[in-house]
Write a protein that holds these residues in place. Structure first.
Motif, short mmCIF file in Angstrom:
data_model
loop_
_atom_site.label_atom_id
_atom_site.label_comp_id
_atom_site.label_asym_id
_atom_site.label_seq_id
_atom_site.Cartn_x
_atom_site.Cartn_y
_atom_site.Cartn_z
N LEU A 170 30.79 27.72 41.18
CA LEU A 170 31.47 26.43 41.02
C LEU A 170 32.56 26.26 42.09
CD1 LEU A 170 32.40 23.89 39.63
CD2 LEU A 170 33.40 25.27 37.82
N ALA A 171 33.36 27.30 42.30
CA ALA A 171 34.44 27.22 43.29
C ALA A 171 33.87 26.97 44.69
CB ALA A 171 35.25 28.52 43.28
N SER A 172 32.75 27.61 44.96
CA SER A 172 32.11 27.46 46.26
C SER A 172 31.54 26.05 46.44
CB SER A 172 31.02 28.52 46.39
OG SER A 172 30.30 28.32 47.56
N ARG A 173 30.79 25.60 45.44
CA ARG A 173 30.16 24.26 45.53
C ARG A 173 31.20 23.15 45.60
NH1 ARG A 173 24.87 24.85 41.57
NH2 ARG A 173 23.79 26.32 42.93
N ALA A 174 32.31 23.37 44.91
CA ALA A 174 33.35 22.33 44.90
C ALA A 174 34.28 22.46 46.10
CB ALA A 174 34.15 22.42 43.61
N ASN A 175 34.15 23.54 46.85
CA ASN A 175 34.98 23.76 48.04
C ASN A 175 36.47 23.73 47.71
OD1 ASN A 175 35.30 24.17 50.84
ND2 ASN A 175 35.74 22.00 51.14
N VAL A 176 36.83 24.40 46.62
CA VAL A 176 38.26 24.43 46.24
C VAL A 176 39.00 25.42 47.14
CG1 VAL A 176 37.72 23.82 43.86
CG2 VAL A 176 37.95 26.23 44.47
N LYS A 177 40.32 25.26 47.18
CA LYS A 177 41.12 26.11 48.08
C LYS A 177 41.50 27.44 47.43
CE LYS A 177 42.83 22.29 50.84
NZ LYS A 177 42.41 21.12 50.00
N ASN A 178 41.66 27.45 46.12
CA ASN A 178 42.01 28.68 45.39
C ASN A 178 41.31 28.67 44.05
OD1 ASN A 178 44.41 29.94 46.99
ND2 ASN A 178 44.85 27.75 46.88
N LEU A 179 40.92 29.87 43.62
CA LEU A 179 40.27 30.02 42.32
C LEU A 179 41.09 30.97 41.47
CD1 LEU A 179 37.83 29.83 40.34
CD2 LEU A 179 36.75 31.67 41.68
N VAL A 180 41.44 30.54 40.26
CA VAL A 180 42.11 31.42 39.30
C VAL A 180 41.19 31.56 38.09
CG1 VAL A 180 44.17 31.80 37.89
CG2 VAL A 180 44.37 30.61 40.08
N LEU A 181 40.84 32.79 37.75
CA LEU A 181 39.96 33.04 36.61
C LEU A 181 40.80 33.23 35.36
CD1 LEU A 181 37.55 35.60 38.32
CD2 LEU A 181 37.25 33.12 38.10
N THR A 182 40.42 32.55 34.29
CA THR A 182 41.19 32.64 33.04
C THR A 182 40.26 32.65 31.84
OG1 THR A 182 43.15 31.77 31.92
CG2 THR A 182 41.54 30.14 32.71
N HIS A 183 40.85 32.55 30.63
CA HIS A 183 40.06 32.66 29.39
C HIS A 183 39.27 33.97 29.45
CE1 HIS A 183 37.66 31.32 25.92
NE2 HIS A 183 38.57 30.38 25.75
N LEU A 184 40.03 35.04 29.64
CA LEU A 184 39.45 36.32 30.02
C LEU A 184 38.92 37.09 28.82
CD1 LEU A 184 42.26 37.24 32.56
CD2 LEU A 184 40.00 36.31 33.08
N PRO A 185 37.90 37.94 29.06
CA PRO A 185 37.33 38.76 27.99
C PRO A 185 38.26 39.94 27.65
CG PRO A 185 36.23 39.23 30.06
CD PRO A 185 37.20 38.12 30.34
N HIS A 186 38.06 40.49 26.47
CA HIS A 186 38.92 41.57 25.96
C HIS A 186 38.36 42.96 26.26
CE1 HIS A 186 41.66 39.05 23.44
NE2 HIS A 186 40.66 38.20 23.59
N TYR A 187 37.40 43.05 27.14
CA TYR A 187 36.73 44.34 27.36
C TYR A 187 36.38 44.43 28.84
CZ TYR A 187 33.14 40.84 26.95
OH TYR A 187 32.43 39.68 27.11
N GLY A 188 36.01 45.63 29.24
CA GLY A 188 35.56 45.80 30.62
C GLY A 188 36.72 45.89 31.60
N GLU A 189 36.40 45.99 32.87
CA GLU A 189 37.38 46.09 33.94
C GLU A 189 37.55 44.69 34.54
OE1 GLU A 189 40.00 46.70 36.33
OE2 GLU A 189 39.49 48.48 35.15
N LEU A 190 38.67 44.05 34.26
CA LEU A 190 38.83 42.64 34.62
C LEU A 190 38.69 42.39 36.12
CD1 LEU A 190 41.72 41.60 32.21
CD2 LEU A 190 39.30 41.07 31.98
N ASN A 191 39.10 43.38 36.93
CA ASN A 191 38.97 43.18 38.38
C ASN A 191 37.53 42.94 38.81
OD1 ASN A 191 41.69 43.29 39.12
ND2 ASN A 191 41.68 45.52 38.95
N GLU A 192 36.59 43.43 38.00
CA GLU A 192 35.17 43.20 38.31
C GLU A 192 34.85 41.70 38.30
OE1 GLU A 192 32.65 45.31 39.27
OE2 GLU A 192 34.32 46.72 39.47
N LEU A 193 35.54 40.96 37.46
CA LEU A 193 35.29 39.51 37.39
C LEU A 193 35.54 38.88 38.75
CD1 LEU A 193 37.12 38.70 34.03
CD2 LEU A 193 34.64 38.77 34.36
N ALA A 194 36.68 39.25 39.35
CA ALA A 194 37.03 38.69 40.66
C ALA A 194 36.05 39.18 41.73
CB ALA A 194 38.46 39.08 41.02
N LYS A 195 35.66 40.44 41.65
CA LYS A 195 34.71 40.98 42.62
C LYS A 195 33.38 40.25 42.55
CE LYS A 195 35.98 45.79 43.00
NZ LYS A 195 35.67 47.10 42.44
N GLU A 196 32.92 40.04 41.33
CA GLU A 196 31.63 39.35 41.15
C GLU A 196 31.70 37.90 41.63
OE1 GLU A 196 30.44 42.09 37.26
OE2 GLU A 196 31.19 40.05 36.98
#
Ligand SMILES: [Zn+2]
Ligand SMILES: [Zn+2]
Length: 244
Positions: free
Chosen positions: A198-224
């Motif tokens: 979505l960030a790519s298609r919309a050509n936004v300048k910055n992406l902030v990920l929120t409404h985060l899950p309670h498990y896993g390694e959150l940094n993976e979200l940004a990597k993915e």
């Protein structure tokens, strides 16, 4: 515009944290976007509840509105012990009449229905809406002020219409409730790949990920997400302040 992440957890607050709540300030005006569980407690690290000028809600799930009742109590009690704050406007959709009716309480708060096909003005902000893909009616918001644009997805599964809705935004605050190998569609949520796409298609300048899950390694979200989107990606965290 100055954005402060008050709460960023999906579904319920992590220990010591808060679910959805975002403070947007510009030109002396303070707008709270969503008011989930523990938001009232966290909000007080930045502003007194009686100083809020307006609240706007994406939808009526508890992780976005749980603290509306106690916000109202705070304004009521402050009125007894100090100066009586003005009536607080709380903007919400009225597709759910029962929930909408709860936004008005005596002369403390007043529920105001937004019409999602019209541009809404609140203080210095001009706001447009997009109906999202979620089990209950929910609206994403594009908020503009002083030539800057901020887009908040609310809760939603991926939807093509977001690409034009969020086009060239200075910041996309995007829900990301699942990891890339999980399918959030059925629950009405996005995963990290959806958010990056979505960030790519919309050509936004910055992406902030929120409404985060309670498990896993959150940094993976940004990597993915970064496999889809080459721009700047941040993970929301309570206390993160960003100036647009
Ligand atoms: Zn939610
Ligand atoms: Zn929801």
């Amino acid at each position: 515009m100055k954005l402060t992440i008050i709460g960023c957890w999906g579904g319920y607050p992590r220990k010591g944290g808060a679910s959805s709540g975002y403070l947007l300030e510009h030109d002396g005006f303070s707008l709270l976007i969503d008011c989930g569980s523990a938001v009232l407690s966290k909000l007080q690290e930045y502003i007194h509840p009686e100083e809020l000028d307006a609240v706007i809600l994406s939808h009526y799930h508890p992780d976005h509105i749980a603290d509306i009742g106690v916000l109202l109590h705070a304004r009521l009690i402050q009125g007894f012990i100090g100066e009586k704050p003005p009536v607080l406007p709380i903007f919400g959709h009225n597709m759910d009449k029962k929930e909408f009716s709860k936004l008005t309480y005596k002369n403390i708060t007043k529920g105001i229905a937004y019409d999602p096909v019209q541009k809404l003005r609140i203080g210095p902000f001009a706001i447009t809406f997009l109906h999202t893909v979620h089990p209950v009616p929910c609206y994403a918001m594009r908020i503009e002020a002083a030539g800057k644009s901020f887009v908040y997805t609310g809760d939603t599964a991926y939807k093509d219409d977001f690409a034009s809705f969020a086009r060239n935004a200075d910041m996309l605050l995007c829900e990301c409730n699942f990891y890339g190998n999980m399918d959030g569609k059925g629950a009405g949520h996005m995963n990290s790949i959806d958010a990056g796409m979505l960030a790519s298609r919309a050509n936004v300048k910055n992406l902030v990920l929120t409404h985060l899950p309670h498990y896993g390694e959150l940094n993976e979200l940004a990597k993915e997400a970064s496999k889809q989107y080459e721009g700047n990606i941040m993970l929301a965290e309570e206390g993160l302040r960003i100036t647009l």
